[in-house]
Motif scaffolding. Structure first.
Motif, PDB file in Angstrom:
ATOM      1  N   THR A 122       0.804  -1.221   0.000  1.00  0.00           N
ATOM      2  CA  THR A 122       0.000   0.000   0.000  1.00  0.00           C
ATOM      3  C   THR A 122       0.834   1.267   0.000  1.00  0.00           C
ATOM      4  OG1 THR A 122      -0.151  -0.048   2.424  1.00  0.00           O
ATOM      5  CG2 THR A 122      -1.897  -1.164   1.185  1.00  0.00           C
ATOM      6  N   VAL A 123       2.138   1.163   0.289  1.00  0.00           N
ATOM      7  CA  VAL A 123       2.966   2.366   0.316  1.00  0.00           C
ATOM      8  C   VAL A 123       3.008   3.035  -1.051  1.00  0.00           C
ATOM      9  CG1 VAL A 123       5.210   1.348  -0.276  1.00  0.00           C
ATOM     10  CG2 VAL A 123       5.117   3.295   1.283  1.00  0.00           C
ATOM     11  N   ARG A 135      -6.011   7.552   6.784  1.00  0.00           N
ATOM     12  CA  ARG A 135      -7.340   7.474   6.161  1.00  0.00           C
ATOM     13  C   ARG A 135      -7.251   6.821   4.788  1.00  0.00           C
ATOM     14  NH1 ARG A 135     -10.322  12.886   6.686  1.00  0.00           N
ATOM     15  NH2 ARG A 135     -10.302  12.121   8.847  1.00  0.00           N
ATOM     16  N   LEU A 136      -6.202   7.153   4.038  1.00  0.00           N
ATOM     17  CA  LEU A 136      -6.018   6.550   2.728  1.00  0.00           C
ATOM     18  C   LEU A 136      -5.810   5.035   2.844  1.00  0.00           C
ATOM     19  CD1 LEU A 136      -5.606   6.792  -0.323  1.00  0.00           C
ATOM     20  CD2 LEU A 136      -3.203   7.351   0.124  1.00  0.00           C
ATOM     21  N   PHE A 137      -4.956   4.614   3.782  1.00  0.00           N
ATOM     22  CA  PHE A 137      -4.691   3.189   3.985  1.00  0.00           C
ATOM     23  C   PHE A 137      -5.983   2.452   4.333  1.00  0.00           C
ATOM     24  CE2 PHE A 137      -3.852  -0.453   6.643  1.00  0.00           C
ATOM     25  CZ  PHE A 137      -2.736  -1.058   6.105  1.00  0.00           C
ATOM     26  N   THR A 154       4.694  -1.947   3.316  1.00  0.00           N
ATOM     27  CA  THR A 154       5.289  -0.863   4.087  1.00  0.00           C
ATOM     28  C   THR A 154       4.230   0.097   4.621  1.00  0.00           C
ATOM     29  OG1 THR A 154       7.368  -1.055   2.876  1.00  0.00           O
ATOM     30  CG2 THR A 154       6.945   1.043   3.968  1.00  0.00           C
ATOM     31  N   GLY A 155       3.085   0.185   3.931  1.00  0.00           N
ATOM     32  CA  GLY A 155       1.996   0.999   4.463  1.00  0.00           C
ATOM     33  C   GLY A 155       1.528   0.518   5.825  1.00  0.00           C
ATOM     34  N   ALA A 156       1.599  -0.793   6.069  1.00  0.00           N
ATOM     35  CA  ALA A 156       1.228  -1.330   7.382  1.00  0.00           C
ATOM     36  C   ALA A 156       2.176  -0.835   8.459  1.00  0.00           C
ATOM     37  CB  ALA A 156       1.223  -2.857   7.338  1.00  0.00           C
ATOM     38  N   SER A 157       3.454  -0.698   8.127  1.00  0.00           N
ATOM     39  CA  SER A 157       4.425  -0.184   9.097  1.00  0.00           C
ATOM     40  C   SER A 157       4.141   1.282   9.404  1.00  0.00           C
ATOM     41  CB  SER A 157       5.842  -0.348   8.555  1.00  0.00           C
ATOM     42  OG  SER A 157       6.091  -1.681   8.190  1.00  0.00           O
ATOM     43  N   TYR A 158       3.761   2.036   8.377  1.00  0.00           N
ATOM     44  CA  TYR A 158       3.368   3.423   8.628  1.00  0.00           C
ATOM     45  C   TYR A 158       2.201   3.473   9.612  1.00  0.00           C
ATOM     46  CZ  TYR A 158       1.068   7.866   8.280  1.00  0.00           C
ATOM     47  OH  TYR A 158       0.464   9.058   8.623  1.00  0.00           O
ATOM     48  N   LEU A 159       1.224   2.602   9.413  1.00  0.00           N
ATOM     49  CA  LEU A 159       0.046   2.632  10.282  1.00  0.00           C
ATOM     50  C   LEU A 159       0.430   2.317  11.727  1.00  0.00           C
ATOM     51  CD1 LEU A 159      -2.786   3.359   9.301  1.00  0.00           C
ATOM     52  CD2 LEU A 159      -3.445   0.989   9.710  1.00  0.00           C
ATOM     53  N   ASP A 199       5.964  10.121  11.950  1.00  0.00           N
ATOM     54  CA  ASP A 199       7.145   9.425  11.438  1.00  0.00           C
ATOM     55  C   ASP A 199       6.689   8.281  10.545  1.00  0.00           C
ATOM     56  OD1 ASP A 199       8.721  11.137  12.891  1.00  0.00           O
ATOM     57  OD2 ASP A 199       9.054   9.750  14.537  1.00  0.00           O
ATOM     58  N   VAL A 200       7.317   8.129   9.384  1.00  0.00           N
ATOM     59  CA  VAL A 200       6.759   7.235   8.372  1.00  0.00           C
ATOM     60  C   VAL A 200       6.872   5.758   8.732  1.00  0.00           C
ATOM     61  CG1 VAL A 200       6.940   8.877   6.484  1.00  0.00           C
ATOM     62  CG2 VAL A 200       8.898   7.400   7.013  1.00  0.00           C
ATOM     63  N   GLY A 201       7.649   5.417   9.722  1.00  0.00           N
ATOM     64  CA  GLY A 201       7.605   4.079  10.301  1.00  0.00           C
ATOM     65  C   GLY A 201       8.293   3.012   9.490  1.00  0.00           C
ATOM     66  N   GLY A 202       7.901   2.828   8.249  1.00  0.00           N
ATOM     67  CA  GLY A 202       8.442   1.761   7.431  1.00  0.00           C
ATOM     68  C   GLY A 202       9.767   2.075   6.775  1.00  0.00           C
TER      69      GLY A 202
END
Length: 476
Positions: A122-123, A135-137, A154-159, A199-202
């Motif tokens: 999803t990133v 919200r987008l994720f 990587t979007g999951a890591s951001y979340l 912080d973007v996390g991933g």
């Protein structure tokens, strides 16, 4: 320095074997920026390939995920979270109008193990045009049941980072500082943020090689650093053991031997924190060893294969007899590591003719407008103008010249540059962005009497095509 230093033989490793490891790492394209080998809690080999230096932080890309996982572990230990918390309950203000059954079933553990039910990373949809990435994720379709399949996401890591910030009121970096970074002696860490300041996390964390070593060694020792339990013991174990399958466990690809909580499992009973382009923290629990590599590598599996071939077999259980000659030779080798400079001559017949001439470039997708060379007493100055402004790079002759450049982004970043005439009519410049994996080469091939030039710009590694520009320019 946070680790004691030791001769390799004292920790059961041959200095000659470490030299062979370095030989193998250097046998391909120039790509390794630093190496640190820790055995029984002692650094037994360390080196930085000039122009990279010990003091430079380095972009870690997805090694950042393992730090994000650690923050989640702290939050669980403090009673703010559980692995079975529903994601929709953790971010209630960011939900879509219609919550699908699969989204409702998504739990915190699914974010940690990359089993969210999404069928793609999803990133790829997170960008600066969308302010609210959470919200987008959450609005994206969840096509599979969470927990049913592994898809690197990587979007999951951001979340995970967004969840920690919502629950603690602190950005991830600030939350980790007193709990992890300060105890490990990690100072001046930086983490990229999304448009909302999360912080973007991933990805996006930058620290030094020895900082990564302190983090990796803490996990290797069950969360303990300097006799203090820093990371919760159960988290240090659970995060680095098999949580979900992610492929064929019999394969030679180290991305297919299982996944923990934002850590990869490898062959040979080892695990790693892994970032794009060769950022590796490889832990060998059975051998009580840790290898750190940073670099600009197109294929990190090659480096892993080298490690299995040249390092793993020599991690002996017992102290070896001293080998002062080999240890001294290894020390000299490590002190003089360097990435190759551009090869050629300081001058060429056409150099004086094109000196100071500005060339207008044909319209191109990279947005470069003009290019010019200027011979100066201590360097050759390369000036490039694009839509973002004027970029001046001073290229050392036979040595790296340090400075800053915004050639690859919107802000000045530290660089080291060198250039030379590679033949009678071609100038070649290499520019390393020394806090990142990235380097660019700029080739100026002058035609005829020097009124025309072919300009080629290549990047060493990228998620996009590495050929950035190939176009013609004409003297103004």
């Amino acid at each position: 320095m946070r680790f004691p230093r030791s001769a390799p033989e004292q920790q059961g490793v041959s200095s000659r074997a470490i030299e062979r490891l370095i030989d193998a790492l250097e046998s391909g394209p120039p790509s390794v920026h630093s190496m640190m080998l820790v055995r029984h809690g002692h650094v037994i080999a360390e080196g930085w390939w000039a122009p990279y230096r010990r003091s430079h932080p380095h972009s870690l890309f997805s090694i950042s995920k393992s730090f994000t996982s650690t923050a989640v572990g702290f939050a669980i230990e403090e009673g703010l979270l559980t692995l079975d918390d529903a994601v929709v309950d953790l971010l209630p203000d960011d939900l879509p109008e219609v919550v699908s059954d699969n989204l409702a079933a998504m739990r915190l553990r699914h974010l940690l193990t990359m089993t969210t039910g999404h069928t793609f990373d999803t990133v790829t949809l997170l960008n600066e045009r969308e302010q609210n990435w959470s919200r987008l994720f959450l609005a994206l379709p969840v096509d599979a049941a969470p927990g049913s399949t592994f898809v690197y996401n990587t979007g999951a890591s951001y979340l995970l980072s967004a969840i920690v910030q919502r629950l603690t009121g602190e950005r991830l970096l600030d939350y980790l500082t007193p709990r992890l970074l300060e105890p490990l002696g990690i100072a001046d860490a930086a983490w990229e943020q999304c448009p909302r300041g999360v912080d973007v996390g991933g990805w996006g964390l930058s620290i030094t090689t020895e900082d990564i070593a302190a983090f990796g060694h803490t996990y290797l020792r069950g969360g303990v650093w300097n006799d203090r339990q820093v990371v919760p013991a159960h988290w240090a174990v659970e995060a680095t053991r098999l949580q979900v399958p992610n492929g064929d466990f019999g394969g030679v690809d180290d991305n297919s031997h299982g996944y923990g909580y934002q850590f990869w499992l490898n062959r040979h009973g080892s695990y790693r924190a892994d970032g794009a382009f060769g950022q590796l923290s490889i832990a060998f629990p059975e051998q009580d060893a840790l290898l750190l590599l940073t670099g600009g590598v197109a294929d990190a599996q090659r480096d892993l294969d080298i490690v299995w071939e040249h390092l793993l077999p020599v991690l002996g259980a017992r102290e070896l007899p001293a080998d002062a000659t080999a240890a001294a030779r290894l020390a000299r080798r490590l002190e003089t590591l360097r990435l190759p400079l551009p090869v050629g001559d300081d001058t060429a017949p056409i150099a004086a003719r094109v000196d100071g001439t500005t060339y207008a470039l044909a319209r191109n997708s990279a947005g470069l407008r003009t290019v010019a060379l200027e011979t100066r007493p201590d360097c050759t100055r390369l000036t490039i103008v694009d839509a973002g402004g004027t970029h001046v790079v001073d290229c050392g002759r036979g040595e790296w010249t340090t400075g800053t450049s915004s050639l690859l982004g919107n802000h000045d970043a530290p660089v080291a540059s060198a250039g030379t005439w590679s033949d009678d009519s071609s100038f070649l410049a290499t520019v390393y962005f020394t806090e990142t994996p990235f380097a660019v080469t700029v080739s100026l091939d002058f035609l005829g009497d020097g009124r025309e030039v072919t300009v080629t710009v290549d990047q060493n590694v990228s998620f996009e095509p590495t050929r950035l520009l190939h176009t013609i320019g004409h003297a103004l």
